[in-house]
Design a protein around this motif. Structure first.
Motif, short mmCIF file in Angstrom:
data_model
loop_
_atom_site.label_atom_id
_atom_site.label_comp_id
_atom_site.label_asym_id
_atom_site.label_seq_id
_atom_site.Cartn_x
_atom_site.Cartn_y
_atom_site.Cartn_z
N LYS A 490 0.67 -1.34 0.07
CA LYS A 490 0.29 0.05 0.06
C LYS A 490 0.75 1.41 0.47
N VAL A 491 1.97 1.00 0.57
CA VAL A 491 2.82 2.26 0.81
C VAL A 491 4.27 2.26 -0.14
N VAL A 492 4.23 1.52 -1.17
CA VAL A 492 5.10 1.56 -2.28
C VAL A 492 3.87 2.58 -2.98
N ARG A 493 2.76 2.03 -3.08
CA ARG A 493 1.50 2.45 -4.06
C ARG A 493 1.14 3.42 -4.57
N LEU A 494 1.57 4.32 -3.08
CA LEU A 494 1.39 5.88 -2.84
C LEU A 494 2.90 6.44 -2.82
N LEU A 495 3.24 6.32 -2.66
CA LEU A 495 4.94 5.99 -3.21
C LEU A 495 4.94 6.75 -4.88
N GLU A 496 4.49 4.86 -5.65
CA GLU A 496 5.09 5.84 -6.12
C GLU A 496 3.54 6.24 -7.61
N LYS A 497 3.02 6.84 -6.38
CA LYS A 497 1.94 8.09 -7.29
C LYS A 497 2.67 9.31 -7.07
N SER A 498 3.22 9.04 -6.17
CA SER A 498 3.73 10.65 -5.93
C SER A 498 5.46 11.21 -6.87
N GLY A 499 5.23 9.89 -7.30
CA GLY A 499 6.93 10.44 -8.35
C GLY A 499 7.78 9.64 -7.77
N GLY A 500 7.50 8.22 -6.84
CA GLY A 500 9.16 7.87 -6.36
C GLY A 500 8.88 6.85 -7.24
N MET A 501 9.53 5.70 -7.40
CA MET A 501 10.48 4.69 -7.56
C MET A 501 9.13 4.27 -8.80
N GLY A 502 9.58 2.96 -9.66
CA GLY A 502 7.92 2.71 -10.86
C GLY A 502 8.17 1.21 -9.99
N ARG A 503 7.47 0.46 -10.59
CA ARG A 503 7.61 -0.86 -9.63
C ARG A 503 8.24 -1.99 -10.22
N LYS A 504 9.20 -1.96 -11.17
CA LYS A 504 10.22 -2.60 -11.96
C LYS A 504 11.23 -2.52 -10.98
N ASP A 505 11.44 -1.11 -11.32
CA ASP A 505 12.75 -0.71 -10.24
C ASP A 505 13.08 -1.17 -9.15
N VAL A 506 11.71 -0.97 -8.65
CA VAL A 506 11.61 -1.59 -6.91
C VAL A 506 11.86 -2.72 -6.84
N SER A 507 10.82 -3.34 -7.72
CA SER A 507 10.72 -5.07 -7.63
C SER A 507 12.57 -5.16 -7.83
N GLU A 508 13.03 -4.78 -8.70
CA GLU A 508 14.77 -5.11 -9.11
C GLU A 508 15.89 -5.06 -7.82
N LYS A 509 15.59 -3.32 -7.03
CA LYS A 509 16.83 -3.08 -6.17
C LYS A 509 15.79 -3.92 -4.62
N ALA A 510 14.54 -4.41 -4.68
CA ALA A 510 14.24 -4.76 -3.14
C ALA A 510 15.06 -5.92 -3.29
N ALA A 511 14.38 -7.16 -4.04
CA ALA A 511 15.38 -8.78 -3.65
C ALA A 511 16.55 -8.68 -3.10
N PRO A 512 17.83 -7.63 -3.35
CA PRO A 512 18.37 -8.15 -2.78
C PRO A 512 18.52 -7.14 -1.14
N ALA A 513 17.51 -6.33 -1.24
CA ALA A 513 17.84 -5.95 -0.20
C ALA A 513 17.13 -6.84 0.99
N VAL A 514 15.98 -7.37 1.10
CA VAL A 514 14.91 -8.03 1.80
C VAL A 514 16.12 -9.51 2.14
N ALA A 515 16.78 -9.65 1.21
CA ALA A 515 17.67 -10.79 1.35
C ALA A 515 18.88 -10.56 2.04
N LYS A 516 18.99 -8.96 2.87
CA LYS A 516 20.17 -8.65 3.53
C LYS A 516 19.36 -9.37 4.92
N GLY A 517 18.38 -9.12 4.96
CA GLY A 517 17.20 -8.88 6.28
C GLY A 517 17.44 -7.85 7.05
#
Length: 554
Positions: A490-517
């Protein structure tokens, strides 16, 4: 002719008296006769007071001899020619001279210290007696006695008669005090002026302290003005610190108004440069003038320094404490209020080398009552913001707590409220001027906090009030990436509407962040003492307890 032997350059014998040196002087005696040799004898009026070498001799026509006069008395003389500058018979000499037509003179001066005393007998009518020769005392020891006695004119006479290369105005007494330091310590501006006229160094230290520091310590504004006018450099001393600690505000204001000059006032304009004294410079003890004034409880001095631009939040000393810590240690509410009213946001939250705020220092010293309430405002607003207690936040802010105060980890009340989803508290803090983009040491803003915790309403409120969705942390992560890594869609969608990173860019960068815990929530909770807890009576601790302690919990 009234004399056969002429003393040169005058009838005065200059006896230089310096600490640790033999007091001595010289006098030249010249035969005034063009064709006849002359025998002389020079004796002190009081035997045992002076030694003369040679005291007798025969001078060839127009020849001269230099005699040494040594002062033998154990006590240093009091003035140029005795106390108060007057003439004394015990400092006089008798010069006997007689024509010696039958004397064999092979050298210009012969028979030194071996002339027959009978030649100078009063029965011989041709004996000339000169009683005008006097000893005149000069030098550091004499000048020091005159400074101590306040004898201005006698001091001027000594300095006038001293050779320029002696630098008598810069001399020191037996204890190592320079004449200028003695005069400043006696608060004698007239003597200070005389010494400066004769070339005393206005910056020369005496026993570890400059004349300007001595003047500042005693509050002598006129003397400080004289020293500054003659090249004293405030930046080269702790004068500002001394004046602040002693509460001499007139001297303090004078020092702040004067430039600190790199060259003496007598220097040419081509080589003369000035820069103003830094009001926050640390002194020899590592402390700023503001902290010294706070430690001494100098309220008016603290006010003057703050008005001149001193930083209340500046840390100094080996303990890296602020002036507010000093006021808290004294339990000085008046000075503490002054400091907080002039300090930048978060002054009360600054921690010393031991990790303590001013509030904690006051608690440690056992100070209760109003100062604890006042200093505790910073802790209270943080605790109230975390719990979403809007009324407590308002009371703390109205009482003087800064909305930009920080806890031990650099979090502001807004960041705490955002992380906990306290929407009303966030709104109130923003209305009170809280910086929506303020970040901690790791670059996390309130928006990053709301994003990780999944606080969509708070994130929306922050964005509507100017929060920058593209701001990155120290590791280069945006709020959108943090929300994606935490699974807060929900926060991701809100931030995307405000001009944040697109969903594709987010998914590519989020994976390694999750892996790091790398959950911020887990990192914060995993730190020992992350709440910045303070132990209070009744078993309560942490920032939540601070609000209860100062009486604002609900």
């Amino acid at each position: 002719m009234d004399r056969l032997v002429i003393p040169e350059p005058s009838s005065e014998v200059m006896i230089r008296v310096e600490p640790g040196r033999q007091a001595r002087g010289e006098l030249t005696l010249r035969n005034a006769m063009h064709t006849m040799p002359v025998a002389f004898r020079l004796q002190p009026a009081v035997r045992g007071r002076f030694a003369v070498r040679p005291h007798t001799g025969i001078l060839a026509p127009l020849a001269a001899v230099t005699v040494e006069v040594v002062y033998l008395a154990s006590a240093a003389p009091e003035g140029p020619s005795g106390s108060g500058g007057g003439s004394r018979g015990e400092d006089a000499f008798l010069l006997h001279s007689v024509v010696a037509p039958g004397a064999a003179v092979k050298e210009p001066v012969t028979a030194l210290d071996s002339v027959n005393p009978e030649w100078f007998s009063a029965r011989r009518k041709q004996v000339f007696v000169d009683s005008s020769i006097r000893a005149t005392f000069v030098g550091a020891s004499v000048a020091a006695r005159l400074v101590a006695a306040g004898a201005v004119e006698a001091l001027r006479e000594v300095l006038d008669r001293s050779e320029p290369e002696w630098r008598s105005a810069d001399a020191a007494d037996e204890s190592g005090h320079t004449l200028l330091d003695l005069a400043v310590g006696l608060r004698r501006a007239d003597i200070v002026q005389v010494l400066l006229e004769y070339g005393a160094d206005a910056d020369k230290p005496s026993r570890g302290r400059t004349p300007l520091e001595t003047a500042a310590a005693s509050g002598e504004c006129l003397i400080a003005e004289l020293l500054l006018a003659n090249g004293a450099n405030p930046a080269g001393s702790d004068a500002l610190h001394v004046a602040a600690a002693a509460g001499h505000n007139d001297v303090l204001k004078l020092l702040l108004a004067k430039p600190a000059c790199a060259s003496p006032a007598s220097s040419s304009s081509a080589s003369f440069s000035c820069s103003f004294t830094s009001i926050d410079a640390a002194g020899r003890d590592g402390k700023t003038p503001l902290r010294l004034a706070a430690e001494a409880g100098r309220r008016d001095t603290v006010k003057a320094l703050l008005a001149a631009g001193a930083r209340a939040e500046a840390r100094c000393g080996t303990d890296e404490a602020t002036a507010l810590h000093a006021a808290a240690r004294r339990g000085d509410e008046a000075v503490a209020r002054l400091l907080l009213s002039h300090g930048v946001a978060g002054t009360a939250a600054v921690r010393d080398v031991a990790g303590k705020t001013a509030f904690e220092v006051a608690a440690e010293e056992g100070h209760g009552g109003r100062i604890m309430d006042f200093l505790g405002l910073g802790e209270a607003i943080l605790a109230a913001a975390r719990k979403g207690e809007v009324r407590s936040v308002r009371r703390a802010a109205d009482g003087g707590a800064s909305v930009e105060g920080r806890d031990a980890h650099g979090w502001t009340p807004l960041m705490r409220a955002a992380f906990k989803g306290r929407t009303d508290t966030v709104r109130d803090l923003i209305d009170r001027g809280a910086d929506v983009d303020a970040a901690d040491a790791e670059g996390y803003t309130a928006l990053h906090c709301a994003a990780e915790a999944g606080r969509a309403d708070v994130a929306d409120l922050l964005l509507k009030n100017g929060a920058n969705a593209k701001t990155t942390t120290a590791k280069g992560r945006t709020a959108t990436e943090i929300a994606a890594a935490a699974g807060k869609s929900k926060v991701v969608r809100l931030l995307e509407k405000s001009g944040g990173m697109g969903r594709k860019d987010v998914s590519e960068k989020a994976a390694p962040a999750v892996a790091k815990g790398g959950s911020m929530d887990r990192r914060r909770r995993g730190r020992k003492g992350s709440s910045g807890a303070i132990r209070f009576g009744g078993g309560k601790e942490g920032f939540e307890a601070a609000a209860v302690t100062v009486g604002w919990s609900h």
